[in-house]
Design a protein around this motif. Structure first.
Motif, PDB file in Angstrom:
ATOM      1  N   THR A  71       0.927  -1.121   0.053  1.00 25.96           N
ATOM      2  CA  THR A  71       0.013   0.017  -0.007  1.00 25.96           C
ATOM      3  C   THR A  71       0.802   1.104  -0.006  1.00 25.96           C
ATOM      4  O   THR A  71       2.066   1.003   0.305  1.00 25.96           O
ATOM      5  CB  THR A  71      -1.006  -0.029   1.341  1.00 25.96           C
ATOM      6  N   PRO A  72       0.649   2.288  -0.379  1.00 23.23           N
ATOM      7  CA  PRO A  72       1.157   3.662  -0.264  1.00 23.23           C
ATOM      8  C   PRO A  72       1.583   3.821   1.188  1.00 23.23           C
ATOM      9  O   PRO A  72       0.874   4.093   2.139  1.00 23.23           O
ATOM     10  CB  PRO A  72       0.313   4.651  -0.792  1.00 23.23           C
ATOM     11  N   PHE A  73       2.959   3.908   1.454  1.00 22.44           N
ATOM     12  CA  PHE A  73       3.411   4.499   2.638  1.00 22.44           C
ATOM     13  C   PHE A  73       4.138   5.824   2.505  1.00 22.44           C
ATOM     14  O   PHE A  73       4.871   5.805   1.204  1.00 22.44           O
ATOM     15  CB  PHE A  73       4.493   3.528   3.320  1.00 22.44           C
ATOM     16  N   GLY A  74       4.273   6.901   3.075  1.00 22.52           N
ATOM     17  CA  GLY A  74       4.993   8.202   2.725  1.00 22.52           C
ATOM     18  C   GLY A  74       6.422   7.817   3.080  1.00 22.52           C
ATOM     19  O   GLY A  74       7.181   8.140   2.042  1.00 22.52           O
ATOM     20  N   ARG A  75       7.036   7.402   4.190  1.00 18.73           N
ATOM     21  CA  ARG A  75       8.344   7.547   4.509  1.00 18.73           C
ATOM     22  C   ARG A  75       9.007   6.301   3.502  1.00 18.73           C
ATOM     23  O   ARG A  75      10.146   6.636   3.188  1.00 18.73           O
ATOM     24  CB  ARG A  75       8.644   6.882   5.875  1.00 18.73           C
ATOM     25  N   ASP A  76       8.378   5.229   3.664  1.00 12.93           N
ATOM     26  CA  ASP A  76       9.007   4.156   2.856  1.00 12.93           C
ATOM     27  C   ASP A  76       9.253   4.707   1.072  1.00 12.93           C
ATOM     28  O   ASP A  76      10.081   4.468   0.382  1.00 12.93           O
ATOM     29  CB  ASP A  76       8.189   2.992   2.694  1.00 12.93           C
ATOM     30  N   ALA A  77       8.243   5.144   0.673  1.00 16.91           N
ATOM     31  CA  ALA A  77       8.216   5.802  -0.720  1.00 16.91           C
ATOM     32  C   ALA A  77       9.417   6.724  -0.904  1.00 16.91           C
ATOM     33  O   ALA A  77       9.970   6.934  -1.840  1.00 16.91           O
ATOM     34  CB  ALA A  77       6.649   6.106  -1.206  1.00 16.91           C
ATOM     35  N   VAL A  78       9.346   7.709   0.198  1.00 18.31           N
ATOM     36  CA  VAL A  78      10.282   8.752  -0.023  1.00 18.31           C
ATOM     37  C   VAL A  78      11.758   8.231   0.073  1.00 18.31           C
ATOM     38  O   VAL A  78      12.758   8.676  -0.737  1.00 18.31           O
ATOM     39  CB  VAL A  78      10.001   9.881   1.089  1.00 18.31           C
ATOM     40  N   ILE A  79      12.080   7.430   0.989  1.00 17.78           N
ATOM     41  CA  ILE A  79      13.363   6.820   1.088  1.00 17.78           C
ATOM     42  C   ILE A  79      13.469   6.054  -0.199  1.00 17.78           C
ATOM     43  O   ILE A  79      14.914   6.256  -0.603  1.00 17.78           O
ATOM     44  CB  ILE A  79      13.442   5.964   2.061  1.00 17.78           C
ATOM     45  N   THR A  80      12.783   5.331  -0.816  1.00 19.47           N
ATOM     46  CA  THR A  80      12.991   4.515  -1.951  1.00 19.47           C
ATOM     47  C   THR A  80      13.312   5.225  -3.096  1.00 19.47           C
ATOM     48  O   THR A  80      14.159   5.099  -3.961  1.00 19.47           O
ATOM     49  CB  THR A  80      11.661   3.633  -2.220  1.00 19.47           C
ATOM     50  N   ALA A  81      12.588   6.527  -3.246  1.00 18.11           N
ATOM     51  CA  ALA A  81      12.974   7.568  -4.219  1.00 18.11           C
ATOM     52  C   ALA A  81      14.283   8.157  -4.011  1.00 18.11           C
ATOM     53  O   ALA A  81      14.731   8.329  -5.145  1.00 18.11           O
ATOM     54  CB  ALA A  81      11.884   8.620  -4.214  1.00 18.11           C
ATOM     55  N   LEU A  82      14.532   8.389  -2.794  1.00 16.83           N
ATOM     56  CA  LEU A  82      15.851   8.880  -2.620  1.00 16.83           C
ATOM     57  C   LEU A  82      17.109   7.786  -3.078  1.00 16.83           C
ATOM     58  O   LEU A  82      17.953   8.218  -3.745  1.00 16.83           O
ATOM     59  CB  LEU A  82      16.054   9.059  -1.125  1.00 16.83           C
ATOM     60  N   GLN A  83      16.679   6.768  -2.793  1.00  9.81           N
ATOM     61  CA  GLN A  83      17.754   5.517  -3.088  1.00  9.81           C
ATOM     62  C   GLN A  83      17.893   5.451  -4.739  1.00  9.81           C
ATOM     63  O   GLN A  83      19.027   5.235  -5.170  1.00  9.81           O
ATOM     64  CB  GLN A  83      17.310   4.158  -2.691  1.00  9.81           C
ATOM     65  N   THR A  84      16.779   5.696  -5.323  1.00  8.95           N
ATOM     66  CA  THR A  84      16.972   5.542  -6.844  1.00  8.95           C
ATOM     67  C   THR A  84      16.934   6.867  -7.553  1.00  8.95           C
ATOM     68  O   THR A  84      16.717   6.645  -8.952  1.00  8.95           O
ATOM     69  CB  THR A  84      15.790   4.542  -6.986  1.00  8.95           C
ATOM     70  N   LEU A  85      16.954   8.056  -7.126  1.00  9.60           N
ATOM     71  CA  LEU A  85      16.914   9.333  -7.753  1.00  9.60           C
ATOM     72  C   LEU A  85      17.806   9.486  -8.873  1.00  9.60           C
ATOM     73  O   LEU A  85      17.559   9.812  -9.905  1.00  9.60           O
ATOM     74  CB  LEU A  85      17.074  10.433  -6.708  1.00  9.60           C
ATOM     75  N   TRP A  86      19.187   8.787  -8.405  1.00  4.76           N
ATOM     76  CA  TRP A  86      20.092   9.148  -9.482  1.00  4.76           C
ATOM     77  C   TRP A  86      19.947   8.256 -10.781  1.00  4.76           C
ATOM     78  O   TRP A  86      20.397   8.475 -11.933  1.00  4.76           O
ATOM     79  CB  TRP A  86      21.458   8.667  -9.101  1.00  4.76           C
ATOM     80  N   LEU A  87      19.252   7.246 -10.722  1.00  6.87           N
ATOM     81  CA  LEU A  87      18.658   6.286 -11.742  1.00  6.87           C
ATOM     82  C   LEU A  87      17.323   6.484 -12.271  1.00  6.87           C
ATOM     83  O   LEU A  87      17.198   6.247 -13.689  1.00  6.87           O
ATOM     84  CB  LEU A  87      18.904   4.682 -11.297  1.00  6.87           C
ATOM     85  N   ASP A  88      16.545   6.815 -11.435  1.00  2.00           N
ATOM     86  CA  ASP A  88      15.142   6.787 -12.015  1.00  2.00           C
ATOM     87  C   ASP A  88      14.341   8.307 -11.412  1.00  2.00           C
ATOM     88  O   ASP A  88      13.620   8.119 -10.648  1.00  2.00           O
ATOM     89  CB  ASP A  88      14.469   5.754 -11.713  1.00  2.00           C
ATOM     90  N   PRO A  89      14.680   9.316 -11.617  1.00  2.00           N
ATOM     91  CA  PRO A  89      13.962  10.457 -11.067  1.00  2.00           C
ATOM     92  C   PRO A  89      12.313  10.434 -11.339  1.00  2.00           C
ATOM     93  O   PRO A  89      11.880  11.220 -10.553  1.00  2.00           O
ATOM     94  CB  PRO A  89      14.521  11.667 -12.064  1.00  2.00           C
TER      95      PRO A  89
END
Length: 704
Positions: free
Chosen positions: A280-298
């Protein structure tokens, strides 16, 4: 929320598509417990088991395809009872089971082939049940009363299960077989398949909320669409490739898992936290996942920012732990949340999600130069920052703290949200409100991000005010959280102003935020990489010599891959990248033991020669930020940052992982083009070569 009360996970397989996922055993059977076919936080099938007569088939092997689209099981028969003739010998009938999900439906194909020299009479029995349990019931919650399970409607080709919830919603699950059963009842469907020597038979099954005829054409059309959609989603991200086959398997498995966990919402791609408990959508988890992959998939960060801005809190509610400007922690669609039995329909009880949201926006703008998105969510960013400032102003020391509104909410509201994760050195529970050390780092980074974004928008006065506030917060954190006697930061300050003088991995997140001075960062790094913290596989959430340490606990001594990766990124930002290289090696070697799929967490027992990491029995697998940790670790080793506005890639003191002499990062998106980065070990240094269509418009700098 700590799922430790729930039934232990099996060692089976999962599939996910959109709002639907399946957890089954290695044969593909759904047997209850944590198994099920789930949709919108409701278990639509609690049992779906294939038997041959009164026994189960013999499993030969099973797997999920590399793209996470198909589950495949190869099976054979035990000795089959005679049906008006001689019995069929063991191991003569081959059974291949293929399953996939597409548009909220489950599709299955069963192929049977007789390798015997005599006709085989194969009695197929499908046991079927639907309990429509809410996800929180599956996790162990007990309800005082439930809705009504309606009588099963038996059809010529299957069954229809219905449940009228206390929320007055009618939930339906239809099971349809392509072949006409010899007998169908409310809990099973029976077939007798006769196969001549060398003959084969193919059957199809569909499960969904609507009735539909199961057949070959529907299976093939849906399978083609499912694979095409996954392939298109997978192409969005850059790819990491090396000359190491096992390392490549880890990168590809992590990438495929993130693709599977990411749902395409109307706001863009959004990574759901993990299967089964947190799909399900979580806020914290999604933000951290987005930070982890930002250099590859903005694009993933863009989808996360847009979704969270749209669902920002607008009202005060102690039940939902909401306040205007606060960013969502979790949203659920099940019956219990809809009825208010739990606050998680839309819940805001995460103190760190709001500053992380702001920090992600700043990182996204730096990575892409996409000021248009920032302008579109600027009111949400200002409201989020205003919430941070209000909470800090109410704290005597100016810290961002939390205290839950009601007992139904989370007692601890940082990422370590189990009830026993924050305590004093003597083991006492602290009184609230509680200010966590890493949350102050997130708030510091958020204020600095707002200052940078405001300057790009020409709001110099606001930028100066936020920058000054960030420095005041930095000063107070250094003064109040630092423990001179142990050269480390305490985990929290309680409502009485007393420091929880506990050495936990939270301090590594503080390094990631950039708050500590270099001398203190070096002291923290030394300890994080030493035996009390470093297990050999990753960084423990709690040092071994602290009160409540337990390597089998959820947050007090276990290893969380995302936690180790954030610590690695913080360590690499301050000093030599050798620490990040060491942590990447531990994570990679752990992944090898977990079939290249790092779980949500595993036990923190020390590594010894010939040992394997010890699994945590109810860990989510796959988990988005566990999968994303692989990419954050690689970035920490390579020291890559990307400036989208300037079309520049910077590699700061890059180091390659141990045993890897070349890494290629293909299709790195930057501005309106992309490039391929080739990093090669050249004696003691790392050389960088740029290829691809964007070579002429993208500059690359190497530092150190």
């Amino acid at each position: 929320m700590d799922p430790s009360a729930a039934a232990s996970l099996n060692t089976g397989y999962v599939l996910k598509d959109g709002e639907t996922f399946v957890v089954a055993n290695r044969q593909g059977d759904i047997e209850g417990g944590a198994d099920g076919h789930f949709h919108n936080d409701t278990r639509m099938l609690s049992r779906f088991r294939l038997n041959l007569g009164e026994t189960s088939p013999v499993l030969l092997s099973s797997y999920v395809t590399r793209d996470n689209v198909f589950f495949v099981a190869h099976m054979t028969n035990r000795l089959l009872p005679p049906l008006g003739g001689t019995s069929t010998g063991e191991g003569l009938v081959y059974i291949k089971r293929v399953r996939f999900l597409h548009e909220d439906r489950m599709y299955e194909r069963f192929k049977l082939l007789n390798y015997g020299s005599e006709p085989a009479h194969v009695p197929l029995c499908f046991e079927v049940a639907a309990d429509f349990a809410d996800m929180f019931e599956v996790r162990g919650s007990t309800r005082q009363r439930r809705g009504e399970l309606l009588p099963v409607e038996v059809l010529e080709h299957g069954q229809v299960f219905r449940y009228r919830g206390l929320d007055e919603q009618l939930r339906t699950s239809c099971v349809t077989f392509s072949d006409l059963p010899d007998h169908v009842g409310g809990s099973e469907a029976n077939f007798v398949v006769t196969l001549a020597p060398g003959a084969r038979r193919v059957m199809f099954v569909e499960v969904g909320s609507e009735q539909a005829p199961a057949d070959r054409s529907r299976f093939r059309a849906a399978a083609a669409q499912a694979r095409k959609r996954m392939r298109l989603r997978n192409r969005r991200s850059a790819r990491i490739h090396s000359e190491g086959p096992l390392f490549n398997d880890w990168m590809e498995r992590s990438r495929a898992d993130l693709t599977m966990l990411t749902s395409e919402l109307d706001t863009g791609p959004y990574p759901y936290a993990g299967i089964p408990w947190f799909s399900t959508p979580f806020g914290r988890d999604a933000v951290i996942t987005a930070l982890q992959t930002l250099w590859l998939d903005p694009q993933l960060a863009c989808g996360v920012l847009t979704f969270l801005a749209r669902h920002q809190a607008q009202e005060e509610s102690s039940f939902m732990d909401s306040s205007p400007g606060k960013i969502m922690h979790e949203t659920r669609k099940g019956e219990m949340s809809a009825l208010g039995e739990l606050p998680f329909g839309r819940y805001y009880g995460g103190v760190d999600t709001t500053p992380l949201f702001v920090g992600l926006a700043g990182a996204y703008l730096e990575r892409t130069g996409d000021l248009a998105l920032i302008e579109s969510i600027w009111p949400a960013l200002e409201a989020a920052t205003a919430w941070i400032e209000r909470v800090c102003d109410a704290n005597p020391a100016g810290f961002l703290d939390y205290a839950r509104g009601e007992t139904s909410g989370l007692s601890n509201q940082g990422w370590k949200d189990s009830s026993d994760s924050v305590f004093h050195a003597d083991g006492r529970s602290p009184q609230g409100p509680i200010a966590l050390v890493e949350v102050q780092g997130y708030a510091f980074a958020a204020l600095r991000a707002m200052a940078a974004m405001a300057r790009m928008r020409g709001a110099e006065a606001k930028a100066d005010a936020w920058a000054q506030r960030a420095e005041r917060l930095r000063t107070e954190v250094e003064r109040r959280f630092w423990m001179a006697d142990s050269n480390f930061y305490g985990i929290a300050i309680d409502g009485a102003g007393e420091l929880c003088a506990v050495r936990a991995s939270n301090a590594g997140h503080l390094l990631y935020s950039g708050l500590p001075d270099s001398e203190r960062a070096a002291a923290v790094t030394t300890q994080l990489l030493d035996a009390p913290f470093f297990s050999g596989w990753g960084i423990r959430t709690l040092a071994q010599d602290q009160a409540h340490y337990n390597p089998m606990s959820y947050h007090n001594g276990s290893v969380w891959p995302h936690d180790s990766a954030i610590c690695a990124a913080g360590i690499a930002a301050y000093g030599p990248r050798s620490g990040a290289v060491r942590l990447l090696r531990g994570a990679f070697e752990a992944a090898v033991h977990f079939n290249m799929r790092l779980p949500e967490l595993f036990c923190g027992f020390p590594r010894s020669h010939g040992s394997a990491p010890v699994a945590y029995p109810v860990a989510c697998l796959p988990q988005a930020w566990a999968a994303g940790s692989a990419f954050m670790l690689v970035q920490a080793c390579l020291g890559i940052t990307i400036d989208g506005a300037q079309s520049e890639i910077l590699l700061d003191r890059p180091q390659l992982p141990v045993g890897i002499d070349e890494i290629v990062v293909r299709r790195v998106p930057i501005a309106d083009t992309h490039v391929h980065l080739v990093l090669k070990r050249l004696n003691e240094r790392v050389g960088v070569f740029v290829e691809g269509p964007g070579t002429d418009s993208v500059s690359v700098r190497i530092k150190g």
